[in-house]
Design a protein around this motif. Sequence first.
Motif, PDB file in Angstrom:
ATOM      1  N   SER A 184      40.925  11.581 -19.009  1.00 28.55           N
ATOM      2  CA  SER A 184      41.273  10.279 -19.562  1.00 28.55           C
ATOM      3  C   SER A 184      40.104   9.809 -20.426  1.00 28.55           C
ATOM      4  O   SER A 184      39.124  10.547 -20.628  1.00 28.55           O
ATOM      5  N   TRP A 185      40.177   8.572 -20.928  1.00 30.40           N
ATOM      6  CA  TRP A 185      39.059   8.054 -21.717  1.00 30.40           C
ATOM      7  C   TRP A 185      37.756   8.100 -20.910  1.00 30.40           C
ATOM      8  O   TRP A 185      36.679   8.349 -21.456  1.00 30.40           O
ATOM      9  N   LYS A 186      37.818   7.857 -19.615  1.00 35.25           N
ATOM     10  CA  LYS A 186      36.606   7.829 -18.792  1.00 35.25           C
ATOM     11  C   LYS A 186      35.894   9.178 -18.816  1.00 35.25           C
ATOM     12  O   LYS A 186      34.676   9.245 -19.053  1.00 35.25           O
ATOM     13  N   GLU A 187      36.630  10.245 -18.579  1.00 38.43           N
ATOM     14  CA  GLU A 187      36.014  11.568 -18.561  1.00 38.43           C
ATOM     15  C   GLU A 187      35.473  11.949 -19.941  1.00 38.43           C
ATOM     16  O   GLU A 187      34.380  12.500 -20.064  1.00 38.43           O
ATOM     17  N   VAL A 188      36.254  11.647 -20.976  1.00 38.83           N
ATOM     18  CA  VAL A 188      35.822  11.987 -22.340  1.00 38.83           C
ATOM     19  C   VAL A 188      34.546  11.228 -22.702  1.00 38.83           C
ATOM     20  O   VAL A 188      33.608  11.799 -23.271  1.00 38.83           O
ATOM     21  N   LEU A 189      34.488   9.943 -22.347  1.00 35.52           N
ATOM     22  CA  LEU A 189      33.309   9.149 -22.678  1.00 35.52           C
ATOM     23  C   LEU A 189      32.093   9.572 -21.853  1.00 35.52           C
ATOM     24  O   LEU A 189      30.960   9.566 -22.354  1.00 35.52           O
ATOM     25  N   GLN A 190      32.301   9.959 -20.598  1.00 36.63           N
ATOM     26  CA  GLN A 190      31.181  10.470 -19.805  1.00 36.63           C
ATOM     27  C   GLN A 190      30.610  11.732 -20.427  1.00 36.63           C
ATOM     28  O   GLN A 190      29.384  11.900 -20.531  1.00 36.63           O
ATOM     29  N   LEU A 191      31.479  12.616 -20.855  1.00 33.93           N
ATOM     30  CA  LEU A 191      31.036  13.888 -21.428  1.00 33.93           C
ATOM     31  C   LEU A 191      30.365  13.683 -22.785  1.00 33.93           C
ATOM     32  O   LEU A 191      29.294  14.248 -23.042  1.00 33.93           O
ATOM     33  N   THR A 192      30.958  12.861 -23.636  1.00 35.23           N
ATOM     34  CA  THR A 192      30.358  12.643 -24.963  1.00 35.23           C
ATOM     35  C   THR A 192      29.064  11.845 -24.866  1.00 35.23           C
ATOM     36  O   THR A 192      28.170  12.016 -25.707  1.00 35.23           O
ATOM     37  N   THR A 193      28.930  10.991 -23.856  1.00 38.29           N
ATOM     38  CA  THR A 193      27.662  10.296 -23.629  1.00 38.29           C
ATOM     39  C   THR A 193      26.551  11.306 -23.360  1.00 38.29           C
ATOM     40  O   THR A 193      25.454  11.222 -23.921  1.00 38.29           O
ATOM     41  N   ALA A 194      26.831  12.276 -22.497  1.00 36.32           N
ATOM     42  CA  ALA A 194      25.841  13.307 -22.178  1.00 36.32           C
ATOM     43  C   ALA A 194      25.505  14.151 -23.407  1.00 36.32           C
ATOM     44  O   ALA A 194      24.336  14.469 -23.659  1.00 36.32           O
ATOM     45  N   ILE A 195      26.522  14.495 -24.178  1.00 31.23           N
ATOM     46  CA  ILE A 195      26.301  15.320 -25.372  1.00 31.23           C
ATOM     47  C   ILE A 195      25.437  14.574 -26.385  1.00 31.23           C
ATOM     48  O   ILE A 195      24.533  15.149 -27.003  1.00 31.23           O
ATOM     49  N   GLY A 196      25.690  13.267 -26.559  1.00 32.28           N
ATOM     50  CA  GLY A 196      24.886  12.490 -27.493  1.00 32.28           C
ATOM     51  C   GLY A 196      23.434  12.381 -27.065  1.00 32.28           C
ATOM     52  O   GLY A 196      22.509  12.565 -27.880  1.00 32.28           O
ATOM     53  N   ALA A 197      23.193  12.110 -25.788  1.00 33.45           N
ATOM     54  CA  ALA A 197      21.830  12.003 -25.285  1.00 33.45           C
ATOM     55  C   ALA A 197      21.123  13.355 -25.347  1.00 33.45           C
ATOM     56  O   ALA A 197      19.919  13.435 -25.644  1.00 33.45           O
ATOM     57  N   GLN A 198      21.870  14.408 -25.095  1.00 34.43           N
ATOM     58  CA  GLN A 198      21.301  15.753 -25.159  1.00 34.43           C
ATOM     59  C   GLN A 198      20.814  16.068 -26.565  1.00 34.43           C
ATOM     60  O   GLN A 198      19.718  16.627 -26.748  1.00 34.43           O
ATOM     61  N   THR A 199      21.580  15.710 -27.568  1.00 33.10           N
ATOM     62  CA  THR A 199      21.194  15.981 -28.955  1.00 33.10           C
ATOM     63  C   THR A 199      19.878  15.289 -29.303  1.00 33.10           C
ATOM     64  O   THR A 199      18.989  15.887 -29.924  1.00 33.10           O
ATOM     65  N   LEU A 200      19.740  14.032 -28.895  1.00 35.79           N
ATOM     66  CA  LEU A 200      18.495  13.307 -29.161  1.00 35.79           C
ATOM     67  C   LEU A 200      17.314  13.958 -28.454  1.00 35.79           C
ATOM     68  O   LEU A 200      16.232  14.113 -29.027  1.00 35.79           O
ATOM     69  N   THR A 201      17.506  14.353 -27.200  1.00 31.15           N
ATOM     70  CA  THR A 201      16.424  14.967 -26.430  1.00 31.15           C
ATOM     71  C   THR A 201      15.967  16.271 -27.059  1.00 31.15           C
ATOM     72  O   THR A 201      14.762  16.514 -27.229  1.00 31.15           O
ATOM     73  N   ILE A 202      16.911  17.123 -27.402  1.00 37.28           N
ATOM     74  CA  ILE A 202      16.562  18.442 -27.938  1.00 37.28           C
ATOM     75  C   ILE A 202      15.878  18.311 -29.288  1.00 37.28           C
ATOM     76  O   ILE A 202      14.876  18.985 -29.562  1.00 37.28           O
ATOM     77  N   ARG A 203      16.381  17.445 -30.140  1.00 39.00           N
ATOM     78  CA  ARG A 203      15.729  17.262 -31.444  1.00 39.00           C
ATOM     79  C   ARG A 203      14.322  16.692 -31.257  1.00 39.00           C
ATOM     80  O   ARG A 203      13.413  17.013 -32.023  1.00 39.00           O
TER      81      ARG A 203
END
Length: 386
Positions: free
Chosen positions: A174-193
Amino acid sequence: MKKNPKIIYDLFPENSRVLLTGSGKEFVQRIGEDVIRNAVLGVLKGENLRTQTEYLTRSRISQINTALIVLYLHGLMTIDEFSENLSTYASDQLRHAKKTDNAAIWPAQWFLGLTGKSVQNVLKSDHDALTDYISSFENTLQSSIEKSESEFGKLKATMGFIENQKTGQMVELSWKEVLQLTTAIGAQTLTIRGSDKSLYGKLFEKLILGSVLSILGFTRTDPPSNNPNIMKKERLFWLSDSSDNRESDATLLYKAWKMVRFDIGFIGPGNSEISKDKLSRFSAQQNIQGQKTYSKTFIIVDRLPTTGKTEAAANAIGAEIIQMSMKYWPKELAFKLHKTTGIDYPIMHLPDSEISNYLESELSKLNILDFIGNLKLTPTSNSKDY
């Protein structure tokens, strides 16, 4: 709720953890040796290291994103109410993780929308502040879910792995799962860069110096501390030597007791003081095994400022400076080395039109993993930008 403070760590694919921390060799093997070799070749041809490592960063981010998706889907498939308790799992893991364990800390931070820098700025590095943060984080997430449903309607998506279709191991998002996953992906991108600058600097110092010195015809060996008779030989080099309290990134032994010392730095014209600091660390003589030896210093940098101060400092101590921004700078290095070593290098006699193919051919013969040795990569997320 499953009582395990390392749930997120356990779910993160084991073979992907090296992308968060590990040895240099493991990292190169995971990213792909051919990808790394192409990046080294680009730098030897005068291309910007940042341009080359951008492709490596994208590859690393993509592979970690894949690992996060696998982690999340396995969590939904194997743990009851995984999405409902995800913030608790993440906070528990952060409280129990060692400060240097990126493989445990980073994924937990990401599912809370945090990076190392935001932990410093938002939580002030205080884990006791996590409870209040998570409450606000969950409220914000719920507000986003409601707004998404209001604007676009309820979301129902199905994800799983093809090999699991027969057993019915598919999950609905649902929106909850999608937003949890995309939140992690966004934070991961900032960390790795934010972490890649220091990580690639350590890695490519060895790769580029090892490659260019090998192409010029020298053979890598262990430093004198591990090989007492080495100083009587010639046409050898070793990496990351420390002697006489002055550290060099590489040392070239072109004749018995005759050396050239190298320091490499991926810095731009806006940080010229680093170049001058490097120059101040070296002297013409050093003591190895109780004997004075002659050495000349070569400083290899991205590019120099236009003021000329660094060149003047280099001239004052008889050091040479090579700029990697110059096209086919290994040829210039060969000419300058020739003046010191008296050795004739094949690349000196090649027209510029043939150098690219020559570098590619010679590099393909090298085992670049040999230059990394036991290098440990400890990425950090303390970049100013993230």
